[in-house]
Design an enzyme around this catalytic site. Structure first.
Site, PDB file in Angstrom:
ATOM      1  N   ARG A  67       5.465 -12.921   9.631  1.00 54.83           N
ATOM      2  CA  ARG A  67       6.113 -11.631   9.390  1.00 54.83           C
ATOM      3  C   ARG A  67       7.509 -11.642   9.954  1.00 54.83           C
ATOM      4  NH1 ARG A  67       2.072  -7.769   8.872  1.00 54.83           N
ATOM      5  NH2 ARG A  67       3.452  -6.006   9.063  1.00 54.83           N
ATOM      6  N   GLU A 127       0.871  -1.164   0.000  1.00 51.91           N
ATOM      7  CA  GLU A 127       0.000   0.000   0.000  1.00 51.91           C
ATOM      8  C   GLU A 127       0.919   1.228   0.000  1.00 51.91           C
ATOM      9  OE1 GLU A 127      -2.694   0.332   3.339  1.00 51.91           O
ATOM     10  OE2 GLU A 127      -3.534   2.193   2.515  1.00 51.91           O
ATOM     11  N   LYS A 152       4.293   0.706   9.793  1.00 42.54           N
ATOM     12  CA  LYS A 152       4.435   2.002   9.120  1.00 42.54           C
ATOM     13  C   LYS A 152       3.918   3.138   9.994  1.00 42.54           C
ATOM     14  CE  LYS A 152       2.923   0.208   5.197  1.00 42.54           C
ATOM     15  NZ  LYS A 152       2.427   0.008   3.835  1.00 42.54           N
TER      16      LYS A 152
HETATM   17  P1  ATP Z   1       2.869  -2.401   8.143  1.00 44.79           P
HETATM   18  O1  ATP Z   1       2.127  -3.350   9.055  1.00 44.79           O
HETATM   19  O2  ATP Z   1       4.318  -2.344   8.372  1.00 44.79           O
HETATM   20  O3  ATP Z   1       2.249  -1.064   8.063  1.00 44.79           O
HETATM   21  P2  ATP Z   1       1.524  -3.452   5.902  1.00 44.79           P
HETATM   22  O4  ATP Z   1       1.290  -4.903   5.979  1.00 44.79           O
HETATM   23  O5  ATP Z   1       0.384  -2.554   6.172  1.00 44.79           O
HETATM   24  O6  ATP Z   1       2.789  -3.080   6.742  1.00 44.79           O
HETATM   25  P3  ATP Z   1       1.648  -3.358   3.061  1.00 44.79           P
HETATM   26  O7  ATP Z   1       2.094  -2.228   2.217  1.00 44.79           O
HETATM   27  O8  ATP Z   1       0.226  -3.735   3.044  1.00 44.79           O
HETATM   28  O9  ATP Z   1       2.122  -3.035   4.528  1.00 44.79           O
HETATM   29  O10 ATP Z   1       2.562  -4.630   2.814  1.00 44.79           O
HETATM   30  C1  ATP Z   1       2.873  -5.146   1.560  1.00 44.79           C
HETATM   31  C2  ATP Z   1       3.254  -6.574   1.712  1.00 44.79           C
HETATM   32  O11 ATP Z   1       4.368  -6.709   2.589  1.00 44.79           O
HETATM   33  C3  ATP Z   1       2.123  -7.381   2.318  1.00 44.79           C
HETATM   34  O12 ATP Z   1       1.999  -8.585   1.584  1.00 44.79           O
HETATM   35  C4  ATP Z   1       2.571  -7.620   3.731  1.00 44.79           C
HETATM   36  O13 ATP Z   1       2.045  -8.813   4.225  1.00 44.79           O
HETATM   37  C5  ATP Z   1       4.080  -7.657   3.587  1.00 44.79           C
HETATM   38  N1  ATP Z   1       4.730  -7.278   4.848  1.00 44.79           N
HETATM   39  C6  ATP Z   1       4.536  -6.162   5.571  1.00 44.79           C
HETATM   40  N2  ATP Z   1       5.257  -6.186   6.698  1.00 44.79           N
HETATM   41  C7  ATP Z   1       5.938  -7.363   6.696  1.00 44.79           C
HETATM   42  C8  ATP Z   1       6.852  -7.992   7.608  1.00 44.79           C
HETATM   43  N3  ATP Z   1       7.225  -7.406   8.751  1.00 44.79           N
HETATM   44  N4  ATP Z   1       7.346  -9.203   7.274  1.00 44.79           N
HETATM   45  C9  ATP Z   1       6.983  -9.793   6.121  1.00 44.79           C
HETATM   46  N5  ATP Z   1       6.135  -9.267   5.229  1.00 44.79           N
HETATM   47  C10 ATP Z   1       5.603  -8.057   5.506  1.00 44.79           C
HETATM   48 MG    MG Z   2      -1.362  -3.521   4.749  1.00 41.71          MG
END
Ligand code: ATP
Ligand code: MG
Length: 553
Positions: free
Chosen positions: A257, A32, A267
């Site tokens: 994760r 995102e 984020k």
């Molecule tokens: P955050 O929780 O850090 O805000 P998010 O999951 O909202 O991250 P996205 O932009 O939706 O962020 O993530 C894009 C991809 O990266 C998704 O498939 C998510 O599952 C993966 N991702 C995010 N954080 C991690 C992590 N700590 N380890 C592995 N994969 C991750």
């Molecule tokens: Mg997300």
């Protein structure tokens, strides 16, 4: 690329290809664009691209831009840059917003099938009606609107006839399902906001759990790899694929994760660190963002090796952040030049060395890689050493300089401390030594031994340099494991000493270093030239990692 780390997702793919369930592999990385990527995202990127790569498949970069309020093209650009820097080239570049029309049509299909309805309950009421883990939910009084009425209302929602929150479109599934995600989840909400891609074309936006499966299916994704928190949403993911009659049937697979000790990664928290100025931007070298790690001097090779070593598992306990450090050391060891830098200078005058004379000494650039050749370093009557390499009253077992003691200067001569010069406050400001011309490095001198070898830089030609030393930004060892209860307090754990700025000197041959040039400073660690703060006059060296650590892989 070859990576043989076995993992359960890879096993699923192998099986799918063997049984003919799939005839190709298609993955995607779906960020995102509401912030910068971090090392956790790197794990997702590497898993997705590596898996597709291994099976001659493809990987799309797809921006999940369904929330106009939080997203921005600044983030889109930074994400593209970071994915490329990590060493990956996407096949298709897409935006969820590219598919808004198709998503709308699929929602209309659901309504026509009696599988979706327009609800007038407020967000609070919807939450209240949803029930809990132990109690079933309650059906909305609007749940049994006719197909015709739903079609008309949904169209009017699209036309902008209602205000934010006035109506939503919900799936009609099962308000008493033990899986709360299936209790008539919201599919569309109204948001009168300008979107970074579609401008003001839309005022209704699909929810993630409706949009994501459709995006995957449109792109013919075979294995939709995501993190564990989406496990409970898998039945909904499959429901959307089925009920929307998508031709392609992607399979959602969850993995754990990445969490790191002494690191926050969500984020929201990273944004807070930036906005409340605990750090100086998303790319501050202390940040676990890809741009921060890049600026600090980490390499894509090290990050890839780290993630591949971790493998893919269902666990999400915190990984020791020193493990990443280990991989950057391994990567840089044979790649980068070694050199001498003085972080906290102390002047040494070699009283028996002829005044005005400068000689050039030869030194290997990297003794482990002779092909890297040699460099010339000047030596003269005045040099700088580290303050900590001299003690006036040393404890036993201190083998560096102290009055009457002799040490080796790396690549040069033995020097012996004869005298100490102090300022009016009694601080040592200069020391006087003598050198022994017989002991020149490389001449095979075996007359006597010394116990300490220290580094130095010739004083008249030394190049001024700034050094930035870093400690973990967060002092809480658990990293993010305690996420929920702790998320408000993480700022209490910010390390007040995470940045230390020192002014010292480097060898004269370092005059023309460029941003991101990396070096191993003898006895200190690996450093990288900062791309933002370095000037023509003075380079700023970021500490990437120290030379040694108690961490064992
Ligand atoms: P955050 O929780 O850090 O805000 P998010 O999951 O909202 O991250 P996205 O932009 O939706 O962020 O993530 C894009 C991809 O990266 C998704 O498939 C998510 O599952 C993966 N991702 C995010 N954080 C991690 C992590 N700590 N380890 C592995 N994969 C991750
Ligand atoms: Mg997300």
């Amino acid at each position: 690329m070859e990576h043989n780390t076995s993992n359960f997702i890879r096993d699923i793919i192998i099986e799918d290809l063997k049984t003919g369930k799939r005839d190709h592999v298609m993955t995607r990385f779906p960020p995102e664009p509401n912030g910068y990527l971090h090392i956790g995202h790197a794990k997702s990127i590497i898993i997705n691209f590596d898996l597709a790569d291994e099976f001659n498949g493809k990987t799309n970069l797809r921006f999940d831009d369904t929330n106009p309020l939080k997203e921005d093209t600044e983030f889109v650009e930074s994400i593209k840059e970071d994915v490329k820097w990590l060493g990956y080239d996407w096949d298709g570049l897409f935006f969820a917003s590219d598919y808004f029309e198709e998503m709308y049509n699929r929602a209309v299909l659901l309504i026509k099938k009696g599988k979706a309805y327009v609800d007038d309950l407020t967000a609070d009421e919807i939450r209240e009606y949803r029930g809990t883990l132990t109690e079933p939910g309650k059906e909305s009084p609007y749940r049994n609107r006719s197909v015709e009425e739903n079609l008309e209302l949904f169209e009017r929602m699209r036309k902008g006839e209602f205000g934010n929150g006035e109506k939503v479109l919900r799936a009609k599934i099962d308000m008493s399902s033990p899986n709360i995600n299936l209790r008539d989840p919201v599919l569309y909400r109204i948001s009168h906001a300008t979107h970074h891609n579609t401008g003001d074309k839309w005022c209704i936006y699909p929810m993630y759990s409706f949009a994501h499966p459709i995006e995957d299916a449109i792109e013919d994704v075979t294995h939709s790899i995501c993190t564990l928190e989406f496990e409970d949403q898998r039945p909904l993911y499959n429901w959307v694929i089925e009920e929307c009659e998508m031709a392609s049937k992607p399979q959602q697979i969850e993995f754990g994760r990445l969490n790191l000790t002494n690191t926050v990664m969500s984020k929201r928290k990273l944004k807070q660190l930036v906005e409340e100025e605990f750090v100086d931007g998303w790319d501050d070298p202390r940040m676990p963002t890809i741009s921060g790690l890049r600026r600090r001097g980490f390499t894509p090779e090290a990050i890839r090796a780290f993630v591949r070593e971790l493998g893919v598992s269902k666990g999400d306990g915190a990984v020791d952040s020193r493990m990443l450090d280990h991989f950057v050391r391994e990567d840089l060891k044979l790649k980068v030049p070694r050199t001498m830098g003085i972080l906290r200078p102390l002047k040494v005058v070699i009283t028996n060395y002829p005044e005005g004379q400068v000689e050039m000494l030869e030194a290997e650039i990297n003794p482990e890689v002779p092909e890297m050749g040699t460099r010339q370093i000047p030596f003269s009557r005045e040099i700088y050493i580290e303050q900590e390499d001299f003690m006036e009253n040393p404890p036993s077992k201190y083998f560096r300089l102290f009055p009457g003691n002799e040490v080796r200067l790396k690549h040069a001569y033995f020097i012996k401390c004869e005298d100490v010069v102090k300022d009016e406050n009694g601080n040592v400001v200069e020391i006087h030594c003598t050198y022994d011309p017989e002991t020149k490095s490389g001449t095979g001198f075996t007359g006597r031994k010394v116990k300490g070898t220290i580094h130095w830089v010739e004083a008249t030609q030394a190049v001024p340099a700034e050094f930035r030393l870093y400690e973990p930004l967060i002092l809480d060892e658990d990293g993010e494991e305690k996420e929920d209860e702790d998320s408000k307090n993480f700022l209490d754990h910010v390390n007040p000493n995470s940045l230390q700025i020192l002014n010292g000197f480097v060898e004269p041959n370092m005059k023309d270093v460029k941003p991101y040039d990396k070096f191993q400073f003898f006895r200190h660690g690996y450093f990288s030239v900062d791309p933002k703060l370095s000037t023509e006059e003075k380079a700023v060296y970021n500490l990437i990692v120290e030379l040694k650590s108690s961490f064992k892989l």
